[in-house]
Motif scaffolding. Structure first.
Motif, PDB file in Angstrom:
ATOM      1  N   VAL A  95       0.869  -1.179   0.000  1.00 16.63           N
ATOM      2  CA  VAL A  95       0.000   0.000   0.000  1.00 16.63           C
ATOM      3  C   VAL A  95       0.904   1.226   0.000  1.00 16.63           C
ATOM      4  CG1 VAL A  95      -1.781   1.267   1.280  1.00 16.63           C
ATOM      5  CG2 VAL A  95      -1.810  -1.235   1.267  1.00 16.63           C
ATOM      6  N   ARG A  96       0.528   2.219  -0.818  1.00 19.90           N
ATOM      7  CA  ARG A  96       1.360   3.432  -0.922  1.00 19.90           C
ATOM      8  C   ARG A  96       0.486   4.677  -0.758  1.00 19.90           C
ATOM      9  NH1 ARG A  96       6.126   1.714  -3.893  1.00 19.90           N
ATOM     10  NH2 ARG A  96       5.736  -0.336  -4.796  1.00 19.90           N
ATOM     11  N   ASN A  97       1.011   5.628   0.023  1.00 18.92           N
ATOM     12  CA  ASN A  97       0.348   6.929   0.173  1.00 18.92           C
ATOM     13  C   ASN A  97       1.087   8.019  -0.590  1.00 18.92           C
ATOM     14  OD1 ASN A  97      -1.719   6.065   2.099  1.00 18.92           O
ATOM     15  ND2 ASN A  97       0.032   5.666   3.446  1.00 18.92           N
ATOM     16  N   ALA A 100       7.301   6.542  -4.193  1.00 19.48           N
ATOM     17  CA  ALA A 100       8.705   6.297  -3.831  1.00 19.48           C
ATOM     18  C   ALA A 100       9.099   4.942  -4.434  1.00 19.48           C
ATOM     19  CB  ALA A 100       8.891   6.269  -2.311  1.00 19.48           C
ATOM     20  N   GLY A 101      10.362   4.603  -4.286  1.00 14.49           N
ATOM     21  CA  GLY A 101      10.834   3.259  -4.614  1.00 14.49           C
ATOM     22  C   GLY A 101      10.451   2.776  -6.001  1.00 14.49           C
ATOM     23  N   SER A 102       9.960   1.548  -6.076  1.00 16.21           N
ATOM     24  CA  SER A 102       9.702   0.930  -7.379  1.00 16.21           C
ATOM     25  C   SER A 102       8.551   1.622  -8.121  1.00 16.21           C
ATOM     26  CB  SER A 102       9.411  -0.564  -7.231  1.00 16.21           C
ATOM     27  OG  SER A 102       8.178  -0.774  -6.594  1.00 16.21           O
ATOM     28  N   PHE A 103       7.634   2.264  -7.374  1.00 16.79           N
ATOM     29  CA  PHE A 103       6.532   2.973  -8.042  1.00 16.79           C
ATOM     30  C   PHE A 103       7.095   4.146  -8.857  1.00 16.79           C
ATOM     31  CE2 PHE A 103       3.041   5.821  -8.699  1.00 16.79           C
ATOM     32  CZ  PHE A 103       1.910   5.021  -8.798  1.00 16.79           C
ATOM     33  N   SER A 104       7.973   4.921  -8.216  1.00 15.31           N
ATOM     34  CA  SER A 104       8.572   6.076  -8.897  1.00 15.31           C
ATOM     35  C   SER A 104       9.377   5.622 -10.109  1.00 15.31           C
ATOM     36  CB  SER A 104       9.485   6.830  -7.930  1.00 15.31           C
ATOM     37  OG  SER A 104       8.704   7.436  -6.941  1.00 15.31           O
ATOM     38  N   GLY A 130      12.341 -12.513  -8.765  1.00 16.21           N
ATOM     39  CA  GLY A 130      12.507 -11.114  -8.339  1.00 16.21           C
ATOM     40  C   GLY A 130      11.203 -10.484  -7.890  1.00 16.21           C
ATOM     41  N   ASP A 131      10.311 -11.278  -7.287  1.00 16.97           N
ATOM     42  CA  ASP A 131       9.031 -10.773  -6.743  1.00 16.97           C
ATOM     43  C   ASP A 131       8.299  -9.854  -7.728  1.00 16.97           C
ATOM     44  OD1 ASP A 131       9.722 -12.099  -4.398  1.00 16.97           O
ATOM     45  OD2 ASP A 131      10.403 -10.301  -3.369  1.00 16.97           O
ATOM     46  N   PRO A 132       7.908 -10.361  -8.890  1.00 16.29           N
ATOM     47  CA  PRO A 132       7.283  -9.478  -9.889  1.00 16.29           C
ATOM     48  C   PRO A 132       5.880  -9.000  -9.492  1.00 16.29           C
ATOM     49  CG  PRO A 132       7.158 -11.764 -10.606  1.00 16.29           C
ATOM     50  CD  PRO A 132       7.992 -11.753  -9.357  1.00 16.29           C
ATOM     51  N   ASP A 177       4.794   4.262   2.513  1.00 13.15           N
ATOM     52  CA  ASP A 177       4.271   3.004   1.954  1.00 13.15           C
ATOM     53  C   ASP A 177       4.673   1.852   2.860  1.00 13.15           C
ATOM     54  OD1 ASP A 177       6.937   2.342   1.350  1.00 13.15           O
ATOM     55  OD2 ASP A 177       6.791   3.135  -0.686  1.00 13.15           O
ATOM     56  N   PHE A 178       4.155   0.677   2.596  1.00 14.41           N
ATOM     57  CA  PHE A 178       4.527  -0.492   3.393  1.00 14.41           C
ATOM     58  C   PHE A 178       4.118  -1.767   2.684  1.00 14.41           C
ATOM     59  CE2 PHE A 178       0.221  -1.403   4.929  1.00 14.41           C
ATOM     60  CZ  PHE A 178      -0.396  -0.155   4.845  1.00 14.41           C
ATOM     61  N   LYS A 179       4.704  -2.858   3.164  1.00 12.04           N
ATOM     62  CA  LYS A 179       4.431  -4.190   2.620  1.00 12.04           C
ATOM     63  C   LYS A 179       3.908  -5.097   3.729  1.00 12.04           C
ATOM     64  CE  LYS A 179       7.242  -7.319   2.841  1.00 12.04           C
ATOM     65  NZ  LYS A 179       7.597  -8.619   3.434  1.00 12.04           N
ATOM     66  N   LEU A 180       2.843  -5.816   3.441  1.00 10.76           N
ATOM     67  CA  LEU A 180       2.289  -6.762   4.407  1.00 10.76           C
ATOM     68  C   LEU A 180       2.294  -8.163   3.807  1.00 10.76           C
ATOM     69  CD1 LEU A 180      -0.970  -4.791   5.398  1.00 10.76           C
ATOM     70  CD2 LEU A 180       1.200  -4.798   6.662  1.00 10.76           C
ATOM     71  N   THR A 199      10.136  -2.930   6.341  1.00 13.46           N
ATOM     72  CA  THR A 199       8.986  -3.231   5.479  1.00 13.46           C
ATOM     73  C   THR A 199       8.082  -2.017   5.242  1.00 13.46           C
ATOM     74  OG1 THR A 199       7.644  -3.952   7.365  1.00 13.46           O
ATOM     75  CG2 THR A 199       8.959  -5.650   6.271  1.00 13.46           C
ATOM     76  N   CYS A 200       8.486  -0.881   5.764  1.00 12.73           N
ATOM     77  CA  CYS A 200       7.710   0.350   5.572  1.00 12.73           C
ATOM     78  C   CYS A 200       8.681   1.469   5.171  1.00 12.73           C
ATOM     79  CB  CYS A 200       7.054   0.820   6.879  1.00 12.73           C
ATOM     80  SG  CYS A 200       6.051  -0.379   7.745  1.00 12.73           S
ATOM     81  N   ARG A 201       8.149   2.507   4.545  1.00  9.21           N
ATOM     82  CA  ARG A 201       8.927   3.740   4.407  1.00  9.21           C
ATOM     83  C   ARG A 201       8.339   4.778   5.358  1.00  9.21           C
ATOM     84  NH1 ARG A 201       9.323   2.280  -1.284  1.00  9.21           N
ATOM     85  NH2 ARG A 201      11.533   1.853  -1.655  1.00  9.21           N
ATOM     86  N   PHE A 202       9.221   5.364   6.178  1.00 10.69           N
ATOM     87  CA  PHE A 202       8.823   6.375   7.157  1.00 10.69           C
ATOM     88  C   PHE A 202       9.626   7.636   6.909  1.00 10.69           C
ATOM     89  CE2 PHE A 202       8.584   2.351   9.848  1.00 10.69           C
ATOM     90  CZ  PHE A 202       7.203   2.310   9.930  1.00 10.69           C
ATOM     91  N   PHE A 216      19.725   2.346   4.138  1.00  6.85           N
ATOM     92  CA  PHE A 216      20.652   1.273   3.743  1.00  6.85           C
ATOM     93  C   PHE A 216      20.631   1.083   2.222  1.00  6.85           C
ATOM     94  CE2 PHE A 216      20.643  -3.381   2.720  1.00  6.85           C
ATOM     95  CZ  PHE A 216      22.000  -3.624   2.885  1.00  6.85           C
ATOM     96  N   ARG A 217      19.428   1.022   1.640  1.00  2.95           N
ATOM     97  CA  ARG A 217      19.336   0.806   0.185  1.00  2.95           C
ATOM     98  C   ARG A 217      20.110   1.869  -0.586  1.00  2.95           C
ATOM     99  NH1 ARG A 217      13.636   0.412   1.465  1.00  2.95           N
ATOM    100  NH2 ARG A 217      12.971  -1.780   1.597  1.00  2.95           N
ATOM    101  N   GLN A 218      20.011   3.109  -0.108  1.00  2.08           N
ATOM    102  CA  GLN A 218      20.594   4.250  -0.849  1.00  2.08           C
ATOM    103  C   GLN A 218      21.915   4.750  -0.244  1.00  2.08           C
ATOM    104  OE1 GLN A 218      17.378   7.120  -0.820  1.00  2.08           O
ATOM    105  NE2 GLN A 218      15.970   5.746  -1.884  1.00  2.08           N
TER     106      GLN A 218
HETATM  107  P1  TMP Z   1       9.078  -0.803  -3.389  1.00  2.00           P
HETATM  108  O1  TMP Z   1       8.858   0.650  -3.639  1.00  2.00           O
HETATM  109  O2  TMP Z   1      10.525  -1.206  -3.509  1.00  2.00           O
HETATM  110  O3  TMP Z   1       8.174  -1.662  -4.232  1.00  2.00           O
HETATM  111  O4  TMP Z   1       8.685  -1.083  -1.873  1.00  2.00           O
HETATM  112  C1  TMP Z   1       7.400  -0.804  -1.374  1.00  2.00           C
HETATM  113  C2  TMP Z   1       7.362  -1.067   0.112  1.00  2.00           C
HETATM  114  O5  TMP Z   1       7.521  -2.446   0.378  1.00  2.00           O
HETATM  115  C3  TMP Z   1       8.480  -0.378   0.904  1.00  2.00           C
HETATM  116  O6  TMP Z   1       7.917   0.105   2.126  1.00  2.00           O
HETATM  117  C4  TMP Z   1       9.476  -1.448   1.202  1.00  2.00           C
HETATM  118  C5  TMP Z   1       8.647  -2.702   1.232  1.00  2.00           C
HETATM  119  N1  TMP Z   1       9.339  -3.868   0.699  1.00  2.00           N
HETATM  120  C6  TMP Z   1       9.530  -4.984   1.503  1.00  2.00           C
HETATM  121  O7  TMP Z   1       9.128  -5.005   2.655  1.00  2.00           O
HETATM  122  N2  TMP Z   1      10.151  -6.059   0.955  1.00  2.00           N
HETATM  123  C7  TMP Z   1      10.604  -6.097  -0.313  1.00  2.00           C
HETATM  124  O8  TMP Z   1      11.180  -7.108  -0.735  1.00  2.00           O
HETATM  125  C8  TMP Z   1      10.397  -4.930  -1.135  1.00  2.00           C
HETATM  126  C9  TMP Z   1      10.866  -4.914  -2.553  1.00  2.00           C
HETATM  127  C10 TMP Z   1       9.761  -3.858  -0.578  1.00  2.00           C
END
Ligand code: TMP
Length: 239
Positions: A95-97, A100-104, A130-132, A177-180, A199-202, A216-218
């Motif tokens: 879910v994204r508000n 950022a990240g892969s959406f951008s 690669g988690d498509p 955003d965050f991942k569940l 698992t979230c962006r804050f 860490f990623r950047q």
């Molecule tokens: P993304 O912009 O890279 O798709 O990430 C979206 C959100 O999901 C971000 O908060 C980070 C989280 N995430 C994970 O928890 N595990 C993952 O493997 C990936 C790619 C993203």
């Protein structure tokens, strides 16, 4: 006593153990290790496991109080959490508000663009691929989840977004955003995995400073401090 019996899984950030005498429960141990970009980048920093365990505990308890069913049972130690055993639905629920990240990257939308409506997406949980990104009809065709399960997961994830957004807003944090992950347990779908800066962006609401795994990623530095700051925001009483 809940004793670790056998390690049956080791992921990038957690290990899972069976529990002596409790076949319906699992202990998840949070590691200090981190990966990014499908494990092409690897790292580790002090107290990551502790922060993610403590923060996930606090957030699962808060969500349960708000009527969300989760796998959380009890925090057992600084890095060990007792949870209900799930049959994981192999979908990453994102879910994204704010963009950022892969959406951008995928859609060419600048990081920081606020959405009027949150977005919802699935990724197919498969490291080799690669988690498509995957849509509902693909998930149905592949029998990853039923239609009812997909509806329930979408509805629950958006409700969780509302709850978390408000929770973090009160603490001066923007939930970007965050991942569940969800799983099946005795005929019920429960929220699983963890909710943490992994698992979230804050972002800090005032300075917009990143307080999550993007540091860490950047290679932004100050990862350990950012995680500690997030735990403080979550666990300290709101002024
Ligand atoms: P993304 O912009 O890279 O798709 O990430 C979206 C959100 O999901 C971000 O908060 C980070 C989280 N995430 C994970 O928890 N595990 C993952 O493997 C990936 C790619 C993203």
């Amino acid at each position: 006593m809940n004793e670790k019996e056998t390690q049956f899984y080791e992921g990038k950030a957690k290990k899972l153990f069976t529990v002596k005498g409790h076949p319906d429960e699992v202990i998840q141990e949070f590691k200090d290790d981190a990966t990014a970009f499908n494990a092409q980048k690897r790292g580790s920093w002090a107290h990551k496991g502790e922060v993610n365990c403590a923060m996930s505990t606090a957030l699962f308890q808060m969500l349960e109080r708000s009527g969300i069913r989760t796998h959380f049972v009890e925090q057992l130690s600084a890095v060990d959490m007792l949870v209900k055993r799930l049959e994981i639905v192999p979908l990453e629920v994102i879910v994204r508000n704010i963009a950022a990240g892969s959406f951008s990257k995928r859609y060419g939308v600048p990081e920081g663009k606020e959405f009027k409506h949150p977005t919802f997406e699935f990724s197919y949980k498969d490291d080799a691929l690669g988690d498509p990104l995957i849509n509902d009809s693909h998930a149905l065709a592949m029998e990853l989840a039923t239609e009812d399960e997909i509806d329930h997961i979408r509805h629950t994830a958006l409700k969780i977004n509302d709850i978390l957004k408000a929770f973090f807003r009160e603490r001066g944090i923007i939930l970007v955003d965050f991942k569940l992950e969800f799983g099946r347990h005795k005929g019920e779908i429960l929220l699983g995995d963890e909710i943490s800066p992994d698992t979230c962006r804050f972002w800090d609401a005032q300075t917009r400073k990143k307080l999550d795994k993007d540091r860490f990623r950047q290679d932004l530095g100050g990862v350990e401090e950012a995680y500690a700051e997030m735990l403080k925001r979550v666990t300290e009483p709101v002024a």
